[in-house]
Design a protein around this motif. Sequence first.
Motif, PDB file in Angstrom:
ATOM      1  N   CYS A   7       0.979  -1.474  -0.007  1.00 33.73           N
ATOM      2  CA  CYS A   7       0.076  -0.048  -0.290  1.00 33.73           C
ATOM      3  C   CYS A   7       0.971   0.924   0.128  1.00 33.73           C
ATOM      4  CB  CYS A   7      -0.967   0.114   1.147  1.00 33.73           C
ATOM      5  SG  CYS A   7      -1.594   1.510   1.253  1.00 33.73           S
ATOM      6  N   CYS A  10       0.039   3.409   3.504  1.00 33.04           N
ATOM      7  CA  CYS A  10       0.297   2.587   5.513  1.00 33.04           C
ATOM      8  C   CYS A  10       1.110   1.666   5.518  1.00 33.04           C
ATOM      9  CB  CYS A  10      -1.324   1.619   5.493  1.00 33.04           C
ATOM     10  SG  CYS A  10      -1.719   0.660   4.893  1.00 33.04           S
ATOM     11  N   CYS A  33      -4.468  -0.241  -0.367  1.00 32.54           N
ATOM     12  CA  CYS A  33      -5.290  -1.389   0.609  1.00 32.54           C
ATOM     13  C   CYS A  33      -6.244  -0.890   0.516  1.00 32.54           C
ATOM     14  CB  CYS A  33      -4.465  -2.041   1.482  1.00 32.54           C
ATOM     15  SG  CYS A  33      -4.854  -0.598   3.286  1.00 32.54           S
ATOM     16  N   CYS A  37      -7.283   4.615   2.986  1.00 34.04           N
ATOM     17  CA  CYS A  37      -5.683   5.023   2.531  1.00 34.04           C
ATOM     18  C   CYS A  37      -5.992   5.425   1.815  1.00 34.04           C
ATOM     19  CB  CYS A  37      -5.182   3.997   2.318  1.00 34.04           C
ATOM     20  SG  CYS A  37      -4.685   2.762   3.732  1.00 34.04           S
TER      21      CYS A  37
HETATM   22 ZN   LIG Z   1      -3.013   0.842   2.502  1.00 33.57          ZN
END
Ligand SMILES: [Zn+2]
Length: 60
Positions: A7, A10, A33, A37
């Motif tokens: 991702c 994150c 993800c 996010c």
């Molecule tokens: Zn993420």
Amino acid sequence: MPRRNICSFCQYDIPIGRGIMYVRKDGTILHFCSKKCRNAMLEQKKNPRKTRWTKVYGQE
Ligand SMILES: [Zn+2]
């Protein structure tokens, strides 16, 4: 070929077949993800290092 994605916000692994791919106008491909996010990075423009639920929280 399926391959593992991380991702862009994150930094956690994205399971195969999950997640969101986003292409910026300049051609940069971002993987997220979750909508959480995507929103945090693209709409709220948060810094992942200052966002508590990311893997890189608190890192320099
Ligand atoms: Zn993420």
